[in-house]
Design a protein around this motif. Structure first.
Motif, PDB file in Angstrom:
ATOM      1  N   GLN A  25       0.884  -1.222  -0.035  1.00  0.00           N
ATOM      2  CA  GLN A  25       0.024   0.108   0.265  1.00  0.00           C
ATOM      3  C   GLN A  25       0.969   1.279   0.096  1.00  0.00           C
ATOM      4  O   GLN A  25       0.638   1.965  -0.777  1.00  0.00           O
ATOM      5  N   GLY A  26       2.040   1.167   0.855  1.00  0.00           N
ATOM      6  CA  GLY A  26       3.003   2.404   0.764  1.00  0.00           C
ATOM      7  C   GLY A  26       3.656   2.481  -0.567  1.00  0.00           C
ATOM      8  O   GLY A  26       3.723   3.712  -0.941  1.00  0.00           O
ATOM      9  N   VAL A  27       3.928   1.555  -1.520  1.00  0.00           N
ATOM     10  CA  VAL A  27       4.577   1.631  -2.777  1.00  0.00           C
ATOM     11  C   VAL A  27       3.707   2.139  -3.576  1.00  0.00           C
ATOM     12  O   VAL A  27       3.721   3.005  -4.410  1.00  0.00           O
ATOM     13  N   VAL A  28       2.254   1.560  -3.562  1.00  0.00           N
ATOM     14  CA  VAL A  28       1.259   2.045  -4.470  1.00  0.00           C
ATOM     15  C   VAL A  28       0.998   3.711  -4.252  1.00  0.00           C
ATOM     16  O   VAL A  28       0.803   4.400  -5.185  1.00  0.00           O
ATOM     17  N   ALA A  29       1.111   4.127  -3.101  1.00  0.00           N
ATOM     18  CA  ALA A  29       0.916   5.473  -2.521  1.00  0.00           C
ATOM     19  C   ALA A  29       2.143   6.518  -2.862  1.00  0.00           C
ATOM     20  O   ALA A  29       2.078   7.786  -2.969  1.00  0.00           O
ATOM     21  N   GLY A  30       3.058   5.734  -3.455  1.00  0.00           N
ATOM     22  CA  GLY A  30       4.346   6.477  -4.033  1.00  0.00           C
ATOM     23  C   GLY A  30       5.054   6.957  -2.831  1.00  0.00           C
ATOM     24  O   GLY A  30       6.162   7.900  -3.063  1.00  0.00           O
ATOM     25  N   VAL A  31       5.296   6.190  -1.657  1.00  0.00           N
ATOM     26  CA  VAL A  31       6.199   6.448  -0.727  1.00  0.00           C
ATOM     27  C   VAL A  31       7.743   6.216  -1.248  1.00  0.00           C
ATOM     28  O   VAL A  31       7.971   5.235  -1.954  1.00  0.00           O
ATOM     29  N   ASN A  32       8.551   6.966  -0.565  1.00  0.00           N
ATOM     30  CA  ASN A  32      10.041   6.468  -1.031  1.00  0.00           C
ATOM     31  C   ASN A  32      10.490   5.075  -0.661  1.00  0.00           C
ATOM     32  O   ASN A  32      10.184   4.619   0.499  1.00  0.00           O
ATOM     33  N   PRO A  33      10.736   4.253  -1.650  1.00  0.00           N
ATOM     34  CA  PRO A  33      11.152   2.702  -1.108  1.00  0.00           C
ATOM     35  C   PRO A  33      12.079   2.491  -0.129  1.00  0.00           C
ATOM     36  O   PRO A  33      11.875   1.723   0.650  1.00  0.00           O
ATOM     37  N   LEU A  34      13.095   3.411  -0.368  1.00  0.00           N
ATOM     38  CA  LEU A  34      14.160   3.372   0.758  1.00  0.00           C
ATOM     39  C   LEU A  34      13.719   3.710   2.097  1.00  0.00           C
ATOM     40  O   LEU A  34      14.126   2.812   3.017  1.00  0.00           O
ATOM     41  N   LYS A  35      12.925   4.754   2.088  1.00  0.00           N
ATOM     42  CA  LYS A  35      12.407   5.128   3.716  1.00  0.00           C
ATOM     43  C   LYS A  35      11.382   3.971   4.347  1.00  0.00           C
ATOM     44  O   LYS A  35      11.367   3.655   5.289  1.00  0.00           O
ATOM     45  N   LEU A  36      10.589   3.137   3.072  1.00  0.00           N
ATOM     46  CA  LEU A  36       9.682   2.449   3.609  1.00  0.00           C
ATOM     47  C   LEU A  36      10.471   1.183   3.924  1.00  0.00           C
ATOM     48  O   LEU A  36      10.077   0.395   5.086  1.00  0.00           O
ATOM     49  N   ALA A  37      11.619   0.779   3.189  1.00  0.00           N
ATOM     50  CA  ALA A  37      12.180  -0.336   3.771  1.00  0.00           C
ATOM     51  C   ALA A  37      12.993  -0.164   5.091  1.00  0.00           C
ATOM     52  O   ALA A  37      12.691  -1.163   5.776  1.00  0.00           O
ATOM     53  N   ILE A  38      13.668   0.952   5.377  1.00  0.00           N
ATOM     54  CA  ILE A  38      14.100   1.235   6.663  1.00  0.00           C
ATOM     55  C   ILE A  38      13.098   1.089   7.628  1.00  0.00           C
ATOM     56  O   ILE A  38      13.132   0.446   8.794  1.00  0.00           O
ATOM     57  N   ALA A  39      11.722   1.823   7.576  1.00  0.00           N
ATOM     58  CA  ALA A  39      10.907   1.657   8.483  1.00  0.00           C
ATOM     59  C   ALA A  39      10.290   0.378   8.636  1.00  0.00           C
ATOM     60  O   ALA A  39       9.932   0.200   9.651  1.00  0.00           O
ATOM     61  N   SER A  40      10.170  -0.296   7.674  1.00  0.00           N
ATOM     62  CA  SER A  40       9.619  -1.785   7.824  1.00  0.00           C
ATOM     63  C   SER A  40      10.592  -2.758   8.548  1.00  0.00           C
ATOM     64  O   SER A  40      10.260  -3.349   9.412  1.00  0.00           O
ATOM     65  N   ILE A  41      11.858  -2.577   8.290  1.00  0.00           N
ATOM     66  CA  ILE A  41      12.974  -3.408   9.038  1.00  0.00           C
ATOM     67  C   ILE A  41      13.130  -2.919  10.335  1.00  0.00           C
ATOM     68  O   ILE A  41      13.306  -3.680  11.375  1.00  0.00           O
ATOM     69  N   LEU A  42      12.786  -1.612  10.640  1.00  0.00           N
ATOM     70  CA  LEU A  42      12.948  -1.126  12.148  1.00  0.00           C
ATOM     71  C   LEU A  42      11.827  -1.612  12.821  1.00  0.00           C
ATOM     72  O   LEU A  42      11.774  -2.231  13.965  1.00  0.00           O
ATOM     73  N   CYS A  43      10.299  -1.721  12.320  1.00  0.00           N
ATOM     74  CA  CYS A  43       9.553  -2.076  13.097  1.00  0.00           C
ATOM     75  C   CYS A  43       9.430  -3.559  13.047  1.00  0.00           C
ATOM     76  O   CYS A  43       9.131  -4.053  14.159  1.00  0.00           O
ATOM     77  N   VAL A  44       9.755  -4.310  11.937  1.00  0.00           N
ATOM     78  CA  VAL A  44       9.907  -5.747  12.211  1.00  0.00           C
ATOM     79  C   VAL A  44      10.993  -5.988  13.217  1.00  0.00           C
ATOM     80  O   VAL A  44      10.746  -7.028  14.314  1.00  0.00           O
ATOM     81  N   SER A  45      12.013  -5.346  13.407  1.00  0.00           N
ATOM     82  CA  SER A  45      13.095  -5.715  14.375  1.00  0.00           C
ATOM     83  C   SER A  45      12.653  -5.522  15.939  1.00  0.00           C
ATOM     84  O   SER A  45      12.917  -6.239  16.778  1.00  0.00           O
ATOM     85  N   MET A  46      11.844  -4.169  15.929  1.00  0.00           N
ATOM     86  CA  MET A  46      11.384  -4.020  17.178  1.00  0.00           C
ATOM     87  C   MET A  46      10.174  -5.262  17.594  1.00  0.00           C
ATOM     88  O   MET A  46      10.064  -5.372  18.866  1.00  0.00           O
ATOM     89  N   TRP A  47       9.336  -5.307  16.673  1.00  0.00           N
ATOM     90  CA  TRP A  47       8.467  -6.447  17.194  1.00  0.00           C
ATOM     91  C   TRP A  47       8.816  -7.870  17.527  1.00  0.00           C
ATOM     92  O   TRP A  47       8.627  -8.455  18.192  1.00  0.00           O
TER      93      TRP A  47
END
Length: 88
Positions: A25-47
């Motif tokens: 959904q973030g990719v479709v919305a046009g979010v910067n893929p690098l920022k999305l990847a970093i945020a996703s990795i941080l959230c997954v690591s935190m969880w």
């Protein structure tokens, strides 16, 4: 060691699927893929950290946690699908 995580298997599987839905959904919305990847990795690591230590502390409440987590995953998935259907 894995037997303590068995009650949470469904939540883990559907949580990962939900993470994929939200990322797409973030990719479709046009979010910067690098920022999305970093945020996703941080959230997954935190969880992962919270889940590892939280499992040991909250194993007695597994049924409640499964229900609450499943409900959250369902609501977020429905929200993502409704948003994508509307084309927003």
């Amino acid at each position: 060691m894995l037997e303590q995580y068995l009650p949470f298997v469904a939540l883990i599987i559907f949580g990962n699927i939900e993470n994929l839905v939200l990322s797409s959904q973030g990719v479709v919305a046009g979010v910067n893929p690098l920022k999305l990847a970093i945020a996703s990795i941080l959230c997954v690591s935190m969880w992962l950290i919270i889940g590892t230590f939280g499992t040991q502390l909250l194993i007695n409440y597994v049924d409640f946690i499964d229900f609450l987590g499943g409900l959250a995953i369902f609501i977020l998935g429905a929200q993502a699908m409704i948003t994508s259907i509307r084309g927003e």
